[in-house]
Design a protein around this motif. Structure first.
Motif, PDB file in Angstrom:
ATOM      1  N   HIS A 143      10.129  -3.411  -0.951  1.00 46.81           N
ATOM      2  CA  HIS A 143       8.845  -2.922  -0.423  1.00 46.81           C
ATOM      3  C   HIS A 143       8.712  -3.199   1.072  1.00 46.81           C
ATOM      4  CE1 HIS A 143       7.443  -2.158  -4.507  1.00 46.81           C
ATOM      5  NE2 HIS A 143       7.918  -3.337  -4.828  1.00 46.81           N
ATOM      6  N   GLN A 182       9.689  -0.393   3.343  1.00 51.83           N
ATOM      7  CA  GLN A 182       9.054   0.904   3.100  1.00 51.83           C
ATOM      8  C   GLN A 182       7.846   1.110   4.009  1.00 51.83           C
ATOM      9  OE1 GLN A 182      10.645   3.059   0.788  1.00 51.83           O
ATOM     10  NE2 GLN A 182      12.050   1.357   1.159  1.00 51.83           N
ATOM     11  N   TYR A 206       4.746   1.418   3.845  1.00 59.26           N
ATOM     12  CA  TYR A 206       3.403   1.166   3.316  1.00 59.26           C
ATOM     13  C   TYR A 206       3.181  -0.342   3.349  1.00 59.26           C
ATOM     14  CZ  TYR A 206       6.338   0.651  -0.929  1.00 59.26           C
ATOM     15  OH  TYR A 206       7.317   0.302  -1.824  1.00 59.26           O
ATOM     16  N   PRO A 211       1.767  -3.591  -1.555  1.00 55.64           N
ATOM     17  CA  PRO A 211       0.928  -2.911  -2.556  1.00 55.64           C
ATOM     18  C   PRO A 211      -0.066  -3.835  -3.247  1.00 55.64           C
ATOM     19  CG  PRO A 211       3.220  -2.235  -2.788  1.00 55.64           C
ATOM     20  CD  PRO A 211       3.204  -3.378  -1.822  1.00 55.64           C
ATOM     21  N   SER A 270      -2.885  -4.760  -0.775  1.00 51.28           N
ATOM     22  CA  SER A 270      -3.513  -3.723   0.052  1.00 51.28           C
ATOM     23  C   SER A 270      -3.984  -2.481  -0.693  1.00 51.28           C
ATOM     24  CB  SER A 270      -2.538  -3.259   1.135  1.00 51.28           C
ATOM     25  OG  SER A 270      -2.084  -4.363   1.866  1.00 51.28           O
ATOM     26  N   ASP A 271      -3.434  -2.211  -1.845  1.00 49.35           N
ATOM     27  CA  ASP A 271      -3.729  -0.944  -2.519  1.00 49.35           C
ATOM     28  C   ASP A 271      -4.700  -1.202  -3.673  1.00 49.35           C
ATOM     29  OD1 ASP A 271      -3.735   1.370  -4.041  1.00 49.35           O
ATOM     30  OD2 ASP A 271      -1.595   1.768  -3.786  1.00 49.35           O
ATOM     31  N   TYR A 329      -4.231   0.631  -6.951  1.00 51.09           N
ATOM     32  CA  TYR A 329      -3.066   0.050  -7.624  1.00 51.09           C
ATOM     33  C   TYR A 329      -3.460  -1.214  -8.393  1.00 51.09           C
ATOM     34  CZ  TYR A 329       1.280  -2.533  -8.255  1.00 51.09           C
ATOM     35  OH  TYR A 329       2.302  -3.263  -8.807  1.00 51.09           O
ATOM     36  N   LYS A 383       5.822   5.698  -6.554  1.00 46.72           N
ATOM     37  CA  LYS A 383       5.847   5.446  -5.102  1.00 46.72           C
ATOM     38  C   LYS A 383       6.284   4.027  -4.758  1.00 46.72           C
ATOM     39  CE  LYS A 383       0.825   4.870  -4.920  1.00 46.72           C
ATOM     40  NZ  LYS A 383      -0.428   5.463  -4.408  1.00 46.72           N
ATOM     41  N   TYR A 384       6.174   3.110  -5.714  1.00 42.75           N
ATOM     42  CA  TYR A 384       6.570   1.723  -5.440  1.00 42.75           C
ATOM     43  C   TYR A 384       7.845   1.300  -6.164  1.00 42.75           C
ATOM     44  CZ  TYR A 384       1.864   1.347  -3.458  1.00 42.75           C
ATOM     45  OH  TYR A 384       0.727   1.544  -2.703  1.00 42.75           O
ATOM     46  N   ASN A 395       2.429   9.553  -8.414  1.00 41.06           N
ATOM     47  CA  ASN A 395       1.932   8.732  -7.299  1.00 41.06           C
ATOM     48  C   ASN A 395       0.411   8.622  -7.224  1.00 41.06           C
ATOM     49  OD1 ASN A 395       4.496   8.134  -6.619  1.00 41.06           O
ATOM     50  ND2 ASN A 395       4.641   9.574  -4.886  1.00 41.06           N
TER      51      ASN A 395
END
Ligand code: XIL
Length: 367
Positions: free
Chosen positions: A57, A60, A62, A65, A68-69, A72, A329-330, A348
């Motif tokens: 990760h 990548q 982004y 995750p 921050s997401d 998710y 996506k992850y 995604n």
């Protein structure tokens, strides 16, 4: 600052600092999301996911995750009753320098799990990969190296004692031909195979409640590698070493046939008195130009997921089934397997693939 602005700022700060309150109430016990995997699962059966962060990760485009997401995190809390740090408890993260631990992310995951009524699988303590440079390149005497491992296990396992359901104590210690990794595994190379039993003993002392596992890939079937585990675990248990489980990772590919003897393989380990688990499930495929899976690929993928879950459900000691991330996506797959991807159960935008529906209906059929 104007009062209205101040209130808004405070409000935002509060909502951001307690993002888990809403996911906690999505747990099945409190009603609400009756269409999730964890709600569909039979009592006592844990359906899990890896928690995305660290490892691939970091390369990548982004941010982390897990932290921050928010959507998710919401799905992670709502859908699963078990979580496994994908990288955050590996040596290079949790013990980056000889005299310094970094517990931040691991603590956050264990806290998240508690808030969402999830169990945790600890991953991992003795492995050949993702070790910090100070360890791999350091020049230590045998006694020093042994003390380093003992101290690490006591510190990490002790810190989370009572909060980890299963620990992958030893990860991937055999090659596919069933030989111990005596060259690339620093512990086995420097200290000999006896260190494996010591690792289990130290982990058990640090947390007598955690179930202690061997974990590996390409051991779904009865083969040279799983035979090697069978023989080793039998010996260790006869010698009174606290080994409680054997788990298969379950990284499958549509380019190969389904391991039809998975269930009977798990059963022979159950016959040794062990718990079993499937810990890192994903089903990758070679993607056509454009990268979109075909309907046929999606159907076959769903079938592989369903058969892995069914094998576990059919073995009474297999109570934990974890997917290695739930959203493409992850996923680690495109980063590690060229031309392959689409290995998880969600698109995604978190909408469901046929594989997700297959898992949920298979679980629901066993409630
Ligand atoms: C993978 C992670 O998913 C990646 O983020 C990381 O870059 C490499 O490791 N077997 C294991 C896992 O036991 O720890 C690996 O996880 C996948 C294979």
């Amino acid at each position: 600052m104007k009062p209205a602005r101040l209130i808004m700022t405070l409000f935002t700060a509060v909502t951001l600092s307690v993002p888990l309150a809403s996911t906690a109430s999505a747990a099945p016990e409190t009603g609400g999301h009756h269409d999730t995997l964890r709600w569909a699962a039979p009592r006592g059966f844990h359906i899990g996911s890896a928690v995305a962060g660290g490892g691939h990760h970091e390369t990548q485009p982004y941010p982390d995750p897990f932290t921050s997401d928010r959507p998710y995190r919401q799905v992670l809390g709502a859908e699963f009753s078990s979580v496994s740090p994908e990288n955050q408890m590996k040596w290079e993260y949790i013990h980056p320098e000889r005299d310094r631990y970094n517990f931040g992310m691991a603590d956050a995951i264990v806290r998240f799990a508690k808030q969402n009524r999830q169990v945790v699988r600890g991953h991992t303590l003795l492995w050949h990969s993702q070790n910090p440079e100070w360890l791999e390149k350091g020049e230590f005497t045998k006694d020093e190296l042994r003390a380093i491992l003992r101290e690490h296990i006591r510190t990490v396992v002790g810190r989370y004692a009572g909060r980890i359901q299963q620990w992958d104590v030893a990860n991937e210690i055999f090659t596919d031909s069933g030989a111990l990794r005596t060259t690339d595994n620093v512990w086995i190379r420097e200290l000999g195979p006896g260190i494996i039993a010591d690792a289990f003993r130290w982990a058990h002392q640090a947390d007598p409640r955690a179930k202690l596992f061997f974990n590996d890939y390409n051991v779904e079937s009865v083969n040279a590698k799983s035979d090697a585990y069978y023989a080793l675990i039998k010996d260790l248990r006869a010698a009174g070493v606290p080994v409680h489980g054997f788990s298969v990772q379950g990284h499958l590919s549509l380019d190969y046939g389904f391991p039809g003897d998975l269930e009977s393989n798990l059963k022979r380990f159950a016959g040794l008195g062990l718990q079993t688990a499937i810990t890192e499930v994903d089903v990758r495929m070679t993607l056509q130009a454009g990268g979109v899976p075909t309907e046929a690929q999606l159907r076959q993928q769903a079938d592989y997921y369903q058969r892995m879950l069914t094998a576990c459900l059919n073995v009474s000691t297999c109570c934990s089934f974890t997917i290695w991330g739930f959203v493409d996506k992850y996923s680690w797959v495109p980063v590690f397997f060229q031309g392959q991807g689409a290995a998880t159960v969600m698109w995604n935008d978190f909408t469901h693939k046929p594989a997700y529906d297959a898992l949920r209906s298979t679980l629901a059929g066993r409630r």
